[in-house]
Design a protein around this motif. Structure first.
Motif, PDB file in Angstrom:
ATOM      1  N   VAL A  40       0.844  -1.204   0.000  1.00 52.52           N
ATOM      2  CA  VAL A  40       0.000   0.000   0.000  1.00 52.52           C
ATOM      3  C   VAL A  40       0.875   1.249   0.000  1.00 52.52           C
ATOM      4  CG1 VAL A  40      -1.662   1.356   1.348  1.00 52.52           C
ATOM      5  CG2 VAL A  40      -2.008  -1.101   1.053  1.00 52.52           C
ATOM      6  N   GLY A  41       1.935   1.237   0.786  1.00 54.12           N
ATOM      7  CA  GLY A  41       2.852   2.374   0.822  1.00 54.12           C
ATOM      8  C   GLY A  41       3.483   2.650  -0.531  1.00 54.12           C
ATOM      9  N   GLU A  42       3.862   1.581  -1.227  1.00 58.29           N
ATOM     10  CA  GLU A  42       4.425   1.748  -2.573  1.00 58.29           C
ATOM     11  C   GLU A  42       3.395   2.322  -3.540  1.00 58.29           C
ATOM     12  OE1 GLU A  42       7.490   1.251  -4.131  1.00 58.29           O
ATOM     13  OE2 GLU A  42       8.168   1.297  -2.052  1.00 58.29           O
ATOM     14  N   MET A  43       2.187   1.805  -3.485  1.00 58.54           N
ATOM     15  CA  MET A  43       1.130   2.286  -4.386  1.00 58.54           C
ATOM     16  C   MET A  43       0.820   3.763  -4.154  1.00 58.54           C
ATOM     17  SD  MET A  43      -1.676  -0.707  -4.179  1.00 58.54           S
ATOM     18  CE  MET A  43      -1.728  -1.995  -5.379  1.00 58.54           C
ATOM     19  N   GLU A  44       0.900   4.172  -2.901  1.00 58.66           N
ATOM     20  CA  GLU A  44       0.529   5.540  -2.539  1.00 58.66           C
ATOM     21  C   GLU A  44       1.733   6.479  -2.463  1.00 58.66           C
ATOM     22  OE1 GLU A  44      -2.595   6.613  -2.247  1.00 58.66           O
ATOM     23  OE2 GLU A  44      -3.361   4.610  -2.695  1.00 58.66           O
ATOM     24  N   ASP A  45       2.916   5.971  -2.780  1.00 55.36           N
ATOM     25  CA  ASP A  45       4.160   6.758  -2.691  1.00 55.36           C
ATOM     26  C   ASP A  45       4.411   7.292  -1.285  1.00 55.36           C
ATOM     27  OD1 ASP A  45       4.899   6.410  -5.376  1.00 55.36           O
ATOM     28  OD2 ASP A  45       3.543   8.035  -6.004  1.00 55.36           O
ATOM     29  N   TRP A  46       4.163   6.449  -0.288  1.00 59.11           N
ATOM     30  CA  TRP A  46       4.437   6.798   1.099  1.00 59.11           C
ATOM     31  C   TRP A  46       5.799   6.241   1.485  1.00 59.11           C
ATOM     32  CZ3 TRP A  46      -0.743   4.448   3.215  1.00 59.11           C
ATOM     33  CH2 TRP A  46      -1.804   5.284   2.895  1.00 59.11           C
ATOM     34  N   PRO A  69      -5.574   5.667   1.727  1.00 54.13           N
ATOM     35  CA  PRO A  69      -5.211   5.315   0.356  1.00 54.13           C
ATOM     36  C   PRO A  69      -6.182   5.925  -0.650  1.00 54.13           C
ATOM     37  CG  PRO A  69      -6.031   3.388   1.554  1.00 54.13           C
ATOM     38  CD  PRO A  69      -6.002   4.514   2.506  1.00 54.13           C
ATOM     39  N   LYS A  70      -5.644   6.357  -1.771  1.00 52.21           N
ATOM     40  CA  LYS A  70      -6.449   6.977  -2.832  1.00 52.21           C
ATOM     41  C   LYS A  70      -6.770   5.997  -3.956  1.00 52.21           C
ATOM     42  CE  LYS A  70      -5.996  10.995  -0.805  1.00 52.21           C
ATOM     43  NZ  LYS A  70      -6.378  10.816   0.564  1.00 52.21           N
ATOM     44  N   HIS A  71      -5.851   5.076  -4.223  1.00 53.65           N
ATOM     45  CA  HIS A  71      -6.043   4.109  -5.307  1.00 53.65           C
ATOM     46  C   HIS A  71      -7.024   3.016  -4.868  1.00 53.65           C
ATOM     47  CE1 HIS A  71      -2.092   5.912  -6.171  1.00 53.65           C
ATOM     48  NE2 HIS A  71      -2.435   5.755  -7.438  1.00 53.65           N
ATOM     49  N   ALA A  72      -7.862   2.585  -5.811  1.00 50.63           N
ATOM     50  CA  ALA A  72      -8.864   1.560  -5.501  1.00 50.63           C
ATOM     51  C   ALA A  72      -8.211   0.251  -5.044  1.00 50.63           C
ATOM     52  CB  ALA A  72      -9.753   1.301  -6.710  1.00 50.63           C
ATOM     53  N   SER A  73      -7.124  -0.139  -5.680  1.00 48.15           N
ATOM     54  CA  SER A  73      -6.465  -1.393  -5.298  1.00 48.15           C
ATOM     55  C   SER A  73      -5.832  -1.286  -3.908  1.00 48.15           C
ATOM     56  CB  SER A  73      -5.422  -1.794  -6.337  1.00 48.15           C
ATOM     57  OG  SER A  73      -4.532  -0.736  -6.580  1.00 48.15           O
ATOM     58  N   ARG A  75      -7.044   0.546  -1.525  1.00 48.06           N
ATOM     59  CA  ARG A  75      -8.180   0.487  -0.601  1.00 48.06           C
ATOM     60  C   ARG A  75      -8.627  -0.959  -0.382  1.00 48.06           C
ATOM     61  NH1 ARG A  75     -12.009   5.705  -2.026  1.00 48.06           N
ATOM     62  NH2 ARG A  75     -10.395   7.240  -1.566  1.00 48.06           N
ATOM     63  N   LEU A  76      -8.604  -1.747  -1.435  1.00 46.89           N
ATOM     64  CA  LEU A  76      -8.935  -3.166  -1.302  1.00 46.89           C
ATOM     65  C   LEU A  76      -7.935  -3.867  -0.383  1.00 46.89           C
ATOM     66  CD1 LEU A  76     -10.678  -5.585  -2.163  1.00 46.89           C
ATOM     67  CD2 LEU A  76      -9.125  -5.874  -4.095  1.00 46.89           C
ATOM     68  N   LEU A  77      -6.672  -3.538  -0.541  1.00 46.25           N
ATOM     69  CA  LEU A  77      -5.656  -4.120   0.347  1.00 46.25           C
ATOM     70  C   LEU A  77      -5.858  -3.662   1.783  1.00 46.25           C
ATOM     71  CD1 LEU A  77      -2.436  -3.911  -1.857  1.00 46.25           C
ATOM     72  CD2 LEU A  77      -3.879  -5.901  -1.382  1.00 46.25           C
ATOM     73  N   ALA A  78      -6.324  -2.431   1.961  1.00 46.52           N
ATOM     74  CA  ALA A  78      -6.608  -1.934   3.311  1.00 46.52           C
ATOM     75  C   ALA A  78      -7.720  -2.751   3.965  1.00 46.52           C
ATOM     76  CB  ALA A  78      -6.982  -0.455   3.264  1.00 46.52           C
ATOM     77  N   VAL A  79      -8.696  -3.161   3.172  1.00 47.13           N
ATOM     78  CA  VAL A  79      -9.757  -4.022   3.699  1.00 47.13           C
ATOM     79  C   VAL A  79      -9.173  -5.363   4.137  1.00 47.13           C
ATOM     80  CG1 VAL A  79     -11.861  -5.282   3.087  1.00 47.13           C
ATOM     81  CG2 VAL A  79     -11.597  -2.896   2.399  1.00 47.13           C
ATOM     82  N   LEU A  80      -8.266  -5.919   3.342  1.00 44.82           N
ATOM     83  CA  LEU A  80      -7.613  -7.181   3.710  1.00 44.82           C
ATOM     84  C   LEU A  80      -6.783  -7.023   4.980  1.00 44.82           C
ATOM     85  CD1 LEU A  80      -6.456  -8.536   0.233  1.00 44.82           C
ATOM     86  CD2 LEU A  80      -8.366  -9.330   1.635  1.00 44.82           C
ATOM     87  N   ILE A  81      -6.109  -5.882   5.108  1.00 43.45           N
ATOM     88  CA  ILE A  81      -5.345  -5.612   6.328  1.00 43.45           C
ATOM     89  C   ILE A  81      -6.285  -5.582   7.524  1.00 43.45           C
ATOM     90  CG2 ILE A  81      -4.006  -3.859   7.560  1.00 43.45           C
ATOM     91  CD1 ILE A  81      -2.824  -3.058   4.790  1.00 43.45           C
ATOM     92  N   GLY A  82      -7.412  -4.910   7.375  1.00 45.83           N
ATOM     93  CA  GLY A  82      -8.385  -4.833   8.459  1.00 45.83           C
ATOM     94  C   GLY A  82      -8.921  -6.196   8.855  1.00 45.83           C
ATOM     95  N   MET A  83      -9.216  -7.031   7.866  1.00 46.20           N
ATOM     96  CA  MET A  83      -9.721  -8.374   8.168  1.00 46.20           C
ATOM     97  C   MET A  83      -8.665  -9.222   8.876  1.00 46.20           C
ATOM     98  SD  MET A  83     -12.358  -9.586   5.289  1.00 46.20           S
ATOM     99  CE  MET A  83     -11.880  -8.927   3.724  1.00 46.20           C
ATOM    100  N   ALA A  84      -7.421  -9.116   8.418  1.00 44.83           N
ATOM    101  CA  ALA A  84      -6.340  -9.864   9.071  1.00 44.83           C
ATOM    102  C   ALA A  84      -6.178  -9.398  10.513  1.00 44.83           C
ATOM    103  CB  ALA A  84      -5.034  -9.692   8.305  1.00 44.83           C
ATOM    104  N   GLY A  85      -6.297  -8.095  10.735  1.00 41.15           N
ATOM    105  CA  GLY A  85      -6.193  -7.560  12.093  1.00 41.15           C
ATOM    106  C   GLY A  85      -7.318  -8.033  12.984  1.00 41.15           C
ATOM    107  N   ILE A  86      -8.521  -8.123  12.433  1.00 42.55           N
ATOM    108  CA  ILE A  86      -9.657  -8.607  13.221  1.00 42.55           C
ATOM    109  C   ILE A  86      -9.463 -10.078  13.590  1.00 42.55           C
ATOM    110  CG2 ILE A  86     -12.128  -9.160  13.094  1.00 42.55           C
ATOM    111  CD1 ILE A  86     -12.411  -6.521  11.455  1.00 42.55           C
ATOM    112  N   VAL A  87      -8.973 -10.866  12.646  1.00 40.06           N
ATOM    113  CA  VAL A  87      -8.700 -12.281  12.930  1.00 40.06           C
ATOM    114  C   VAL A  87      -7.634 -12.400  14.010  1.00 40.06           C
ATOM    115  CG1 VAL A  87      -7.744 -14.419  11.971  1.00 40.06           C
ATOM    116  CG2 VAL A  87      -9.438 -13.114  10.684  1.00 40.06           C
TER     117      VAL A  87
END
Length: 110
Positions: A40-46, A69-73, A75-87
């Protein structure tokens, strides 16, 4: 008072034992979250640190909102990060509840 210290000591012992069992899963989730944070950092140039920070703030469901994140992909990865964190959080909580239940049952407290 002495009984309370004994309960706490046994709880900590049971908690560590349970965490030792699930540690491979927890560590895999942490690595997965970190890798997604890098992506995500690479995609967003962070910077790398911001990607990791974003990943763990998102994964632990804190979500300050200072990095989004601004890019749609991304944001999708951010959702995966959130799900992994919840697990991961659920797994740790389950181990804690199991440890507490074991200690209370050993003391005859139901």
């Amino acid at each position: 008072m002495r009984d309370t210290k004994h309960l706490r000591r046994n709880f900590i012992r049971e908690l560590w034992r349970g965490l030792g069992v699930v540690w491979p899963i927890v560590s895999a989730l942490l690595v997965f979250m970190a890798l997604l944070g890098f992506v995500v950092g690479e995609m967003e140039d962070w910077p790398v640190g911001d990607g990791l920070y974003f990943s763990f703030v998102t994964g632990l469901t804190i979500g300050y909102g200072d990095l989004t994140p601004k890019h749609a992909s991304a944001r999708l990865l951010a959702v995966l990060i959130g799900m992994a964190g919840i697990v991961m959080t659920g797994l740790i909580v389950a181990v804690g509840v199991h440890a507490l239940r074991n200690v209370l049952e050993d003391q005859g407290i139901h």
